[in-house]
Design an enzyme around this catalytic site. Structure first.
Site, PDB file in Angstrom:
ATOM      1  N   HIS A 237       0.793  -1.232   0.000  1.00  0.00           N
ATOM      2  CA  HIS A 237       0.000   0.000   0.000  1.00  0.00           C
ATOM      3  C   HIS A 237       0.835   1.296   0.000  1.00  0.00           C
ATOM      4  CE1 HIS A 237      -3.388  -2.550   1.270  1.00  0.00           C
ATOM      5  NE2 HIS A 237      -2.572  -3.072   2.165  1.00  0.00           N
TER       6      HIS A 237
HETATM    7  O1  RIB Z   1      -4.642  -0.472   5.102  1.00  0.00           O
HETATM    8  C1  RIB Z   1      -3.305  -0.421   4.745  1.00  0.00           C
HETATM    9  C2  RIB Z   1      -2.550   0.508   5.655  1.00  0.00           C
HETATM   10  O2  RIB Z   1      -2.660   0.034   6.998  1.00  0.00           O
HETATM   11  C3  RIB Z   1      -1.070   0.612   5.378  1.00  0.00           C
HETATM   12  O3  RIB Z   1      -0.648   1.909   5.660  1.00  0.00           O
HETATM   13  C4  RIB Z   1      -0.466  -0.367   6.362  1.00  0.00           C
HETATM   14  O4  RIB Z   1       0.855  -0.053   6.679  1.00  0.00           O
HETATM   15  C5  RIB Z   1      -1.374  -0.213   7.541  1.00  0.00           C
HETATM   16  O5  RIB Z   1      -0.976   0.898   8.286  1.00  0.00           O
END
Ligand code: RIB
Ligand code: CA
Length: 307
Positions: A237
């Site tokens: 992500h």
């Molecule tokens: O949903 C994904 C996010 O949640 C990313 O930033 C991961 O590192 C967690 O923090």
């Protein structure tokens, strides 16, 4: 000229690679890393941020500890996804060489923001909400906030909430309503940044100790994403938000109205994006809708190779 950048994060496997991208890509100039409780406690996230910068040999970027809990809610960590350290996989002994800043995150942010900078946030928006409230003159120097969080679709910690939004919806609401230019890179796009076998092969070909550590992190991340979410390959992500700053063409966005649900009995942390203009509310955010996957991985793997 390289874009001055602050990375506010909760490392976290995907945050770790976001740090490496921000450190090594010439299109951005990383001025500070600030941490926030989220994936793990802020103690562990701060240690992990220091660890990542130390592994990359970066000593010129200060790391400052931020909020240890959301604005009003109890903290919910994601040790199921990121493990007991927040960065499980390879084992490290000893302290990282990069120290923690003597300044808390709020002071470091205010100091760096004496001149304009872009903020990439890859965790809950607690630190940024506090900055807007407590240091409005510094917040006025934020050129743009690019957030990995939210989703135009469904969630990943609750049916309608993505984890970074769910951890501190009040903070996300405050930040979105602040009027600072805001870009949301949500799950609808980050779920396309999959760490597929070809990516792991390219990591292996880089052949440096750091690339090997990244591969170990990705292997752990893959195991939890398969076990918890049934993903064949894990989505990386957080680097997507950094990539949006590096080259906006990598992450295509549309303008739309965004509100954060804070009061819903079952939907706190939902990011309500009006892509179809149902509400008549004016666009107040840029919403990521597509990812150039090839350009994304080229940029990230190049960054890792030069760290
Ligand atoms: O949903 C994904 C996010 O949640 C990313 O930033 C991961 O590192 C967690 O923090
Ligand atoms: Ca994160």
């Amino acid at each position: 000229m390289a874009t001055p950048l602050i990375l506010d994060c909760d490392p976290g496997h995907d945050d770790a690679l976001a740090i490496l991208l921000a450190v090594a890509d010439p299109a951005v100039s990383l001025r500070a890393v600030t941490t926030v409780a989220g994936n793990q406690t802020v103690d562990k996230c701060t240690l992990n941020a220091r660890r990542v910068l130390s592994l990359a040999g970066v000593t010129s970027v200060p790391v400052a500890r931020g909020a240890d809990r959301p604005l009003v809610r109890p903290l919910r960590i994601a040790d199921d996804v990121h493990g007991g350290t927040g960065l499980d996989g390879p084992t490290f002994t000893g302290s990282p060489s990069v120290p923690e800043s003597e300044l808390p995150a709020q002071e470091l942010l205010a100091d760096v923001l004496r001149t304009p900078a872009t903020v990439v946030a890859t965790g809950a928006l607690t630190n940024i909400a506090r900055l807007i409230t407590e240091s409005p003159e510094a917040a006025a120097n934020i050129t743009e906030i690019v957030w990995m969080g939210g989703s135009t679709d469904r969630g990943n910690i609750a049916p309608l909430a993505e984890a970074n939004a769910y951890v501190d919806p009040e903070a996300a609401d405050l930040v979105v309503r602040s009027g600072i230019p805001f870009t949301m890179c949500g799950l609808n796009v980050t779920h396309r940044a999959l760490v597929t076998p070809d990516v792991l092969e390219r990591l292996a070909r880089i052949g440096t100790p750091l690339a090997g550590i990244c591969a170990e992190w990705m292997t752990f991340f893959a195991s939890t994403y398969t076990r918890l979410f049934g993903f064949e390959f894990p989505p990386l992500h957080d680097p997507v938000a950094v990539a949006r700053v590096i080259d906006p063409a990598i992450v295509a966005c549309v303008d739309a109205n965004l509100v954060i649900e804070t009061a819903g009995q079952w939907t706190a942390g939902a990011t309500v994006v009006d892509l179809d203009g149902y509400t008549g509310r004016s666009p107040n955010a840029r919403i990521a809708v597509a990812l150039d996957r090839e350009a994304f991985w080229n940029r990230l793997l190049t960054a890792i190779s030069v760290c």
